[in-house]
Enzyme design. Structure first.
Site, PDB file in Angstrom:
ATOM      1  N   CYS A   1       1.022  -0.917  -0.191  1.00 33.86           N
ATOM      2  CA  CYS A   1       0.094  -0.162   0.188  1.00 33.86           C
ATOM      3  C   CYS A   1       0.766   1.231  -0.027  1.00 33.86           C
ATOM      4  O   CYS A   1       1.296   1.502   1.352  1.00 33.86           O
ATOM      5  CB  CYS A   1      -0.849  -0.066   1.161  1.00 33.86           C
ATOM      6  SG  CYS A   1      -2.162   0.931   1.600  1.00 33.86           S
TER       7      CYS A   1
ATOM      8  N   CYS B   1      -0.815   3.873   1.848  1.00 31.71           N
ATOM      9  CA  CYS B   1      -0.292   4.398   3.840  1.00 31.71           C
ATOM     10  C   CYS B   1       1.153   4.046   4.161  1.00 31.71           C
ATOM     11  O   CYS B   1       1.482   4.952   5.064  1.00 31.71           O
ATOM     12  CB  CYS B   1      -0.423   2.187   3.394  1.00 31.71           C
ATOM     13  SG  CYS B   1      -2.162   1.663   3.136  1.00 31.71           S
ATOM     14  N   ASP B   2       1.955   4.040   4.287  1.00 29.88           N
ATOM     15  CA  ASP B   2       3.442   3.700   3.528  1.00 29.88           C
ATOM     16  C   ASP B   2       4.364   4.654   2.401  1.00 29.88           C
ATOM     17  O   ASP B   2       5.470   4.603   3.668  1.00 29.88           O
ATOM     18  CB  ASP B   2       4.045   2.685   3.811  1.00 29.88           C
ATOM     19  CG  ASP B   2       3.037   1.430   4.121  1.00 29.88           C
ATOM     20  OD1 ASP B   2       2.892   1.485   5.521  1.00 29.88           O
ATOM     21  OD2 ASP B   2       3.569   0.009   4.461  1.00 29.88           O
TER      22      ASP B   2
END
Length: 313
Positions: free
Chosen positions: A134, A137-138
């Site tokens: 992701c 997300c990261d």
């Protein structure tokens, strides 16, 4: 046979939020956490983009807090999984992995989706230490660094474009001699100066002492010729799609060609009255914790209104 008003299958932001809302509405919900308590979010470390945490929040801590909040609101949270489901008529009949049979007046499915991986042992070794599925997300953790994205479809291109705005350099590792993405996405990644596409290339493994430091690659130059080489990277992102965890409901609920549950517009209602879907199990597009939480709230609100209309609350 145990009887419940609302059975929630799966945890994570969607399941736990549904349990919080359903518990607060006095539906005495029972939630089964599934094989991965806390959901896919627990495979990452710090979440930077969940509202309310200006310094970010540890993913596992957030899921523990959500679980405890659900319990405080009256939900019964159980470890274990639902392994059988008959949704042909109400009350629905389900069975857990201990053989316990449950009759449920409403069901909320929050079983999520699993990221597709290449199957390399190094993916598991470095998960949370440089391996991610992701970018949204990261990606923040790789500002001004070098990363690689595996895949040649729209998902991979979208991940690469997002990362290109943060990272110094983005490699796209594509096993075919072409991109499978839509024409507009192909054009975008090819025109981006800090994205380099490695065609005809597969990943053999990853290496690094304290996290990912590089990838072992092989480039195919013909039917018999190949070249093995390494690239130095700080992050390795999978962009080969997600598989919804819907095997249990095949043939019972409407799904798209990928297996994601189809809901009625902005509603969480599925094709079976009294069954609702929340989170990534019905979301092939956004796949964000805050979106999943919102859909969990929608599912619980709709379940409560449904039961009230049926005189079963």
């Amino acid at each position: 046979m145990e009887k419940v008003k609302t059975l929630i299958i799966g945890s994570g932001p969607a399941g736990y939020t549904a349990a919080i809302y359903a518990g607060r509405s006095n539906l005495q919900p029972v939630l089964y956490c599934g094989l991965q308590p806390g959901g896919q979010l627990t495979t990452t470390t710090v979440i930077e983009n969940y509202p309310g945490f200006k310094e970010g929040v540890d993913a596992n801590t957030l899921m523990i807090e959500m679980r405890e909040q659900a319990v405080n609101m009256g939900a019964e949270v159980r470890d274990g999984a639902i392994v059988k489901a008959d949704l042909s008529k109400r009350p629905f009949v389900l069975e857990d992995d201990h053989g316990n049979v449950i009759e449920a007046n409403t069901v909320i499915i929050a079983t999520g989706a699993s990221a597709k991986y290449l199957g390399l042992s190094d993916e598991e070794k470095y998960r949370g230490q440089g391996v991610s599925a992701c970018a949204t997300c990261d990606g923040f953790f790789y500002r001004k660094r070098t990363v690689a994205v595996v895949g040649g479809g729209d998902t991979a291109c979208e991940e690469a474009m997002y990362l290109s705005s943060l990272a110094k350099k983005v490699y796209m590792i594509v096993r075919k001699p072409f991109l499978r993405a839509s024409e507009i996405m192909q054009r975008r990644v090819m025109e981006k100066e800090n994205i380099e596409i490695l065609f005809n290339t597969n990943t053999l493994g990853l290496y690094g002492e304290n996290g990912v430091e590089g990838a072992h690659l092989v480039r195919f130059k013909g039917e018999e010729n190949e070249e093995k080489y390494d690239i130095a990277i700080d992050g390795f992102f999978l962009g080969i799609g997600h598989q919804p965890n819907t095997e249990l409901f095949k043939g019972q609920l409407d799904m798209d060609e990928q297996g994601f549950l189809i809901t009625n517009g902005m509603s969480a209602a599925t094709s079976v009255e009294g069954v609702y879907a929340a989170g990534d199990v019905a979301d092939p597009i956004y796949r964000q914790g805050v979106v999943a939480a919102g859909s969990g709230a929608i599912a619980a609100i709709e379940a409560e209104r449904f039961l009230q209309a049926k005189g079963e609350k």
